[in-house]
Design a protein around this motif. Structure first.
Motif, PDB file in Angstrom:
ATOM      1  N   ASP A  15       0.795  -1.229   0.000  1.00  0.00           N
ATOM      2  CA  ASP A  15       0.000   0.000   0.000  1.00  0.00           C
ATOM      3  C   ASP A  15       0.828   1.281   0.000  1.00  0.00           C
ATOM      4  OD1 ASP A  15      -2.331  -1.556   0.043  1.00  0.00           O
ATOM      5  OD2 ASP A  15      -2.294  -1.660   2.233  1.00  0.00           O
ATOM      6  N   ILE A  16       2.145   1.160  -0.017  1.00  0.00           N
ATOM      7  CA  ILE A  16       2.995   2.352   0.088  1.00  0.00           C
ATOM      8  C   ILE A  16       2.806   3.305  -1.090  1.00  0.00           C
ATOM      9  CG2 ILE A  16       5.392   3.159   0.014  1.00  0.00           C
ATOM     10  CD1 ILE A  16       6.084   0.936   1.922  1.00  0.00           C
ATOM     11  N   ASN A  17       2.816   2.794  -2.316  1.00  0.00           N
ATOM     12  CA  ASN A  17       2.647   3.685  -3.461  1.00  0.00           C
ATOM     13  C   ASN A  17       1.267   4.332  -3.469  1.00  0.00           C
ATOM     14  OD1 ASN A  17       5.238   3.353  -4.350  1.00  0.00           O
ATOM     15  ND2 ASN A  17       4.725   2.133  -6.134  1.00  0.00           N
ATOM     16  N   ALA A  18       0.250   3.602  -3.068  1.00  0.00           N
ATOM     17  CA  ALA A  18      -1.098   4.176  -3.003  1.00  0.00           C
ATOM     18  C   ALA A  18      -1.142   5.298  -1.968  1.00  0.00           C
ATOM     19  CB  ALA A  18      -2.127   3.093  -2.678  1.00  0.00           C
ATOM     20  N   ALA A  19      -0.490   5.096  -0.830  1.00  0.00           N
ATOM     21  CA  ALA A  19      -0.446   6.140   0.199  1.00  0.00           C
ATOM     22  C   ALA A  19       0.326   7.359  -0.306  1.00  0.00           C
ATOM     23  CB  ALA A  19       0.188   5.595   1.473  1.00  0.00           C
ATOM     24  N   ALA A  20       1.453   7.119  -0.961  1.00  0.00           N
ATOM     25  CA  ALA A  20       2.240   8.226  -1.515  1.00  0.00           C
ATOM     26  C   ALA A  20       1.430   8.988  -2.556  1.00  0.00           C
ATOM     27  CB  ALA A  20       3.540   7.710  -2.126  1.00  0.00           C
ATOM     28  N   ALA A  21       0.682   8.266  -3.378  1.00  0.00           N
ATOM     29  CA  ALA A  21      -0.151   8.907  -4.401  1.00  0.00           C
ATOM     30  C   ALA A  21      -1.208   9.801  -3.757  1.00  0.00           C
ATOM     31  CB  ALA A  21      -0.804   7.849  -5.285  1.00  0.00           C
ATOM     32  N   ARG A  22      -1.815   9.335  -2.667  1.00  0.00           N
ATOM     33  CA  ARG A  22      -2.837  10.150  -1.977  1.00  0.00           C
ATOM     34  C   ARG A  22      -2.221  11.429  -1.405  1.00  0.00           C
ATOM     35  NH1 ARG A  22      -4.325   5.073  -0.213  1.00  0.00           N
ATOM     36  NH2 ARG A  22      -3.391   5.390   1.839  1.00  0.00           N
ATOM     37  N   VAL A  23      -1.052  11.307  -0.799  1.00  0.00           N
ATOM     38  CA  VAL A  23      -0.390  12.481  -0.218  1.00  0.00           C
ATOM     39  C   VAL A  23      -0.007  13.468  -1.314  1.00  0.00           C
ATOM     40  CG1 VAL A  23       1.697  13.262   0.976  1.00  0.00           C
ATOM     41  CG2 VAL A  23       0.443  11.273   1.831  1.00  0.00           C
ATOM     42  N   LEU A  24       0.622  12.983  -2.364  1.00  0.00           N
ATOM     43  CA  LEU A  24       1.039  13.868  -3.453  1.00  0.00           C
ATOM     44  C   LEU A  24      -0.154  14.490  -4.169  1.00  0.00           C
ATOM     45  CD1 LEU A  24       3.997  11.754  -4.821  1.00  0.00           C
ATOM     46  CD2 LEU A  24       4.156  13.964  -3.663  1.00  0.00           C
ATOM     47  N   ASP A  25      -1.233  13.727  -4.300  1.00  0.00           N
ATOM     48  CA  ASP A  25      -2.440  14.244  -4.940  1.00  0.00           C
ATOM     49  C   ASP A  25      -2.991  15.468  -4.210  1.00  0.00           C
ATOM     50  OD1 ASP A  25      -4.497  13.930  -7.033  1.00  0.00           O
ATOM     51  OD2 ASP A  25      -5.824  13.545  -5.308  1.00  0.00           O
ATOM     52  N   ARG A  26      -2.849  15.493  -2.905  1.00  0.00           N
ATOM     53  CA  ARG A  26      -3.344  16.632  -2.106  1.00  0.00           C
ATOM     54  C   ARG A  26      -2.631  17.933  -2.441  1.00  0.00           C
ATOM     55  NH1 ARG A  26      -4.689  14.232   3.896  1.00  0.00           N
ATOM     56  NH2 ARG A  26      -6.227  12.742   3.130  1.00  0.00           N
ATOM     57  N   ILE A  27      -1.409  17.815  -2.992  1.00  0.00           N
ATOM     58  CA  ILE A  27      -0.694  19.039  -3.380  1.00  0.00           C
ATOM     59  C   ILE A  27      -0.603  19.179  -4.897  1.00  0.00           C
ATOM     60  CG2 ILE A  27       0.589  19.261  -1.215  1.00  0.00           C
ATOM     61  CD1 ILE A  27       3.013  17.992  -2.634  1.00  0.00           C
ATOM     62  N   GLY A  28      -1.459  18.417  -5.591  1.00  0.00           N
ATOM     63  CA  GLY A  28      -1.580  18.573  -7.035  1.00  0.00           C
ATOM     64  C   GLY A  28      -0.553  17.836  -7.873  1.00  0.00           C
ATOM     65  N   ILE A  29       0.062  16.819  -7.303  1.00  0.00           N
ATOM     66  CA  ILE A  29       1.068  16.053  -8.038  1.00  0.00           C
ATOM     67  C   ILE A  29       0.540  14.646  -8.282  1.00  0.00           C
ATOM     68  CG2 ILE A  29       3.398  15.071  -7.967  1.00  0.00           C
ATOM     69  CD1 ILE A  29       4.173  17.469  -6.167  1.00  0.00           C
ATOM     70  N   SER A  30       0.607  14.205  -9.517  1.00  0.00           N
ATOM     71  CA  SER A  30       0.156  12.857  -9.865  1.00  0.00           C
ATOM     72  C   SER A  30       1.316  11.881  -9.784  1.00  0.00           C
ATOM     73  CB  SER A  30      -0.407  12.829 -11.288  1.00  0.00           C
ATOM     74  OG  SER A  30      -1.533  13.651 -11.375  1.00  0.00           O
ATOM     75  N   LEU A  31       1.046  10.711  -9.223  1.00  0.00           N
ATOM     76  CA  LEU A  31       2.047   9.652  -9.130  1.00  0.00           C
ATOM     77  C   LEU A  31       1.603   8.515 -10.033  1.00  0.00           C
ATOM     78  CD1 LEU A  31       4.629   8.740  -7.588  1.00  0.00           C
ATOM     79  CD2 LEU A  31       3.098   7.566  -6.015  1.00  0.00           C
ATOM     80  N   VAL A  32       2.481   8.123 -10.950  1.00  0.00           N
ATOM     81  CA  VAL A  32       2.208   7.027 -11.869  1.00  0.00           C
ATOM     82  C   VAL A  32       3.154   5.895 -11.515  1.00  0.00           C
ATOM     83  CG1 VAL A  32       2.243   6.313 -14.282  1.00  0.00           C
ATOM     84  CG2 VAL A  32       1.578   8.658 -13.689  1.00  0.00           C
ATOM     85  N   GLU A  33       2.604   4.724 -11.249  1.00  0.00           N
ATOM     86  CA  GLU A  33       3.446   3.584 -10.924  1.00  0.00           C
ATOM     87  C   GLU A  33       3.901   2.909 -12.202  1.00  0.00           C
ATOM     88  OE1 GLU A  33       2.296  -0.453  -8.969  1.00  0.00           O
ATOM     89  OE2 GLU A  33       2.590   1.023  -7.366  1.00  0.00           O
ATOM     90  N   ALA A  34       5.173   2.594 -12.252  1.00  0.00           N
ATOM     91  CA  ALA A  34       5.741   1.911 -13.404  1.00  0.00           C
ATOM     92  C   ALA A  34       5.505   0.410 -13.243  1.00  0.00           C
ATOM     93  CB  ALA A  34       7.228   2.214 -13.516  1.00  0.00           C
ATOM     94  N   LYS A  35       4.329  -0.035 -13.597  1.00  0.00           N
ATOM     95  CA  LYS A  35       3.965  -1.445 -13.438  1.00  0.00           C
ATOM     96  C   LYS A  35       4.836  -2.328 -14.319  1.00  0.00           C
ATOM     97  CE  LYS A  35      -0.622  -0.876 -11.710  1.00  0.00           C
ATOM     98  NZ  LYS A  35      -0.357  -0.903 -10.299  1.00  0.00           N
TER      99      LYS A  35
END
Length: 86
Positions: A15-35
């Protein structure tokens, strides 16, 4: 931002990347995971298989490159504790 899924993280702390994505999303940054990007090579490198670790790193960059070339990626984020720590 582009995030590494990690070769072990998906089993140990999925769940780490999902948590990081939620935090970054709050400041307007999108996180894309390199699956499917695979291992960064740090594990093998730290276990004294430096040539294999470097080969993993090069392969990872090759797999990331199409995503980077498409644009929209301004940074690479490592959320895995051991990834790219060398």
């Amino acid at each position: 931002m582009l995030a590494l899924a990690g070769c072990v993280q998906s089993a140990l702390a999925p769940d780490i990347n999902a948590a990081a994505a939620r935090v970054l999303d709050r400041i307007g940054i999108s996180l894309v995971e390199a699956k499917g990007a695979g291992c960064c090579g740090a594990l093998r490198y730290h276990l004294t298989y430096q040539d294999d670790g470097l080969a993993d790193m090069r392969a990872l960059i090759d797999r990331w490159w199409p995503t980077i070339e498409r644009g929209g990626v301004e940074a690479i984020v490592m959320t895995a504790s051991a990834a790219a720590s060398w």
